[in-house]
Enzyme design. Structure first.
Site, mmCIF file in Angstrom:
data_model
loop_
_atom_site.group_PDB
_atom_site.id
_atom_site.type_symbol
_atom_site.label_atom_id
_atom_site.label_comp_id
_atom_site.label_asym_id
_atom_site.label_seq_id
_atom_site.Cartn_x
_atom_site.Cartn_y
_atom_site.Cartn_z
ATOM 1 N N HIS A 168 0.838 -1.207 0.000
ATOM 2 C CA HIS A 168 0.000 0.000 0.000
ATOM 3 C C HIS A 168 0.872 1.256 0.000
ATOM 4 C CE1 HIS A 168 -3.259 2.749 1.315
ATOM 5 N NE2 HIS A 168 -2.325 3.256 2.095
ATOM 6 N N GLU A 169 1.906 1.278 0.854
ATOM 7 C CA GLU A 169 2.798 2.449 0.901
ATOM 8 C C GLU A 169 3.561 2.609 -0.408
ATOM 9 O OE1 GLU A 169 2.456 4.520 3.267
ATOM 10 O OE2 GLU A 169 1.125 3.155 4.349
ATOM 11 N N HIS A 177 1.600 4.653 -2.787
ATOM 12 C CA HIS A 177 1.762 6.110 -2.648
ATOM 13 C C HIS A 177 2.986 6.590 -3.431
ATOM 14 C CE1 HIS A 177 -1.453 6.751 0.172
ATOM 15 N NE2 HIS A 177 -0.959 5.911 1.062
ATOM 16 N N GLU A 233 -5.532 7.372 -0.817
ATOM 17 C CA GLU A 233 -5.620 6.100 -0.091
ATOM 18 C C GLU A 233 -6.283 5.030 -0.949
ATOM 19 O OE1 GLU A 233 -4.167 5.427 2.798
ATOM 20 O OE2 GLU A 233 -3.364 7.460 2.627
ATOM 21 N N ASP A 276 -4.534 1.548 -2.186
ATOM 22 C CA ASP A 276 -5.176 0.245 -1.979
ATOM 23 C C ASP A 276 -5.310 -0.512 -3.304
ATOM 24 O OD1 ASP A 276 -5.417 0.614 0.728
ATOM 25 O OD2 ASP A 276 -7.537 1.153 0.695
#
Length: 445
Positions: free
Chosen positions: A307-308, A311, A388, A392
């Site tokens: 997930h990070e 980003h 976010e 995801d």
């Protein structure tokens, strides 16, 4: 009669009062919606039931309800009622007069010195005004949330250190602002924007370096299986594994977390040791009894890191930085347009020839620009929530959808975050979508 309504101090005063009342009533309305959800949902949602006991959910729910009502009462009495009285009866002009009388020496009559005295007195007044709510929160509400507390001596030293540091920082900021505007005149807002840009760039360069010492101590990852999984993931994404840091956090109340920060050679993915199963330690004798068994499995930690990486892959740091700079430029421009306008100062009780610089900052950012700040805050929150969802989706695309789903469920339970929220309230207050919203989006994928 003034040619335009914004040239009439009386109309400006009533407009500021209207903005103050409407903004806080909107906030109270949103909070009432949130409380309504907390009252209605008295059972743990089925999706999180295996991870969150009903007894713990009830404590979180009661805490949220009590905290919400305290916020509403404090907003209506302290912010709205007293705020309207302060504006209507010229409290800020009166306090400036008191500060000027406290300037006993000739050198103290300079606007910078009077401004420092004014801000110190105003800070003390605001502290007294909020003291009942703070005491009620610490004495009556905090006990509903059972978290470990540092010894009273540590808390006292921390309070004293923060007070002294805050006072020094405030004095320096006030003096710098006053001299900047006296020295540069009409060009002061431009200088203010340049200063903010320099501060932003400095933070970008320094924060990655100081993340470790301020948050905790960097440690080696003892779990060989997890290290292999993270190495495979970062290699697949093209992210250097050496920039994935495990931090043993100092704060016992720090929640389980991981985040991405920085750019180029300064980028980091920081993983708190509280995110790892048993804090990533092989020797369980070093853990408190309640810490044993907490944390995520290896595949769930890998899903969170994926997930990070989303980003990073989507360039969210750069997008957020550019958006913030645009917001900053527009804010300074609007401030520059309204700052010199005398009716704003006259509306709060000042004489026509008196426009204190620091009071202008407080009135303009505290009242005049409230509608703009509220709307731009909503826009930026919407952007971060979109980020976010994109992160995801990236983790889902790498095949970590089911593991990310389980990780979200366990993180919300471990961090004691109340899992239910009103959709409208969440959109205006939360940087992240609620856990249930993220689970629904993952399910739709």
């Amino acid at each position: 009669m003034a040619a335009y309504f914004w040239d009439d101090p009386i109309i400006v005063l009533y407009l500021m009062i209207a903005v103050l009342v409407l903004d806080n009533f909107w906030a109270v309305y949103l909070l009432l919606r949130e409380l309504n959800v907390a009252y209605k949902v008295d059972k743990v949602p089925d999706v999180i039931q295996p991870f969150l006991p009903q007894e713990l959910y009830d404590r979180m729910r009661i805490y949220k309800i009590h905290k919400g009502w305290l916020t509403i009462v404090n907003a209506l009495i302290t912010v709205v009622l007293l705020g309207v009285l302060e504006l209507y009866f010229g409290f800020y002009a009166w306090l400036w007069g008191v500060a000027a009388k406290c300037a006993l020496g000739e050198w103290m009559k300079h606007e910078a010195c009077v401004s420092v005295i004014f801000v110190v007195m105003l800070s003390f007044y605001l502290w007294l005004k909020n003291l009942p709510a703070v005491l009620y929160d610490k004495i009556c509400i905090r006990k509903l949330q059972q978290r470990p507390k540092p010894p009273w001596l540590v808390r006292l030293c921390q309070f004293t250190f923060e007070l002294i540091l805050g006072l020094i920082f405030t004095i320096l900021m006030v003096v710098a602002l006053v001299f900047t505007f006296i020295g540069l005149g009409l060009y002061a807002p431009l200088a203010l924007y340049i200063q903010m840009v320099v501060i932003t760039v400095t933070l970008i360069l320094l924060i990655p370096i100081f993340i470790d010492p301020f948050m905790g101590r960097r440690v080696q990852l003892e779990n060989g299986a997890l290290r292999s999984a993270l190495e495979a993931l970062t290699r697949r994404a093209g992210f250097p594994m050496r920039q994935v840091h495990i931090i043993r956090v100092h704060d016992p109340n720090a929640g389980s977390n991981a985040f991405f920060y920085g750019s180029c050679c300064l980028k980091r993915i920081v993983i708190f040791d509280t995110l790892l199963l048993n804090k990533g330690q092989r020797d369980l004798s070093n853990l408190e009894p309640e810490e044993v068994g907490k944390g995520l499995s290896d595949t769930q930690v890998t899903a969170v890191v994926a997930h990070e990486l989303g980003h990073w892959r989507h360039g969210h740091f750069y997008k957020a930085l550019v958006t913030f700079q645009l917001h900053l430029a527009l804010t300074i421009l609007l401030f520059a347009l309204v700052f010199p306008r005398g009716p704003i100062y006259q509306a709060v009780g000042f004489e026509p020839d008196l426009q204190p610089i620091i009071v202008g900052f407080l009135i303009i950012f505290g009242f005049v620009m409230t509608p703009y700040m509220t709307l731009i805050n909503f826009g930026m929150l919407s952007m971060t929530r979109c980020f976010e969802y994109q992160a995801d989706r990236y983790a889902f695309g790498l095949g970590y959808g089911p593991d990310l789903r389980l990780a979200l469920l366990k993180l919300y339970a471990d961090n004691l975050a109340f899992p239910v929220s009103d959709r409208c309230y969440s959109q205006w207050h939360h940087t992240h979508p609620t856990m249930l919203e993220r689970l629904d989006r993952l399910s739709s994928l």
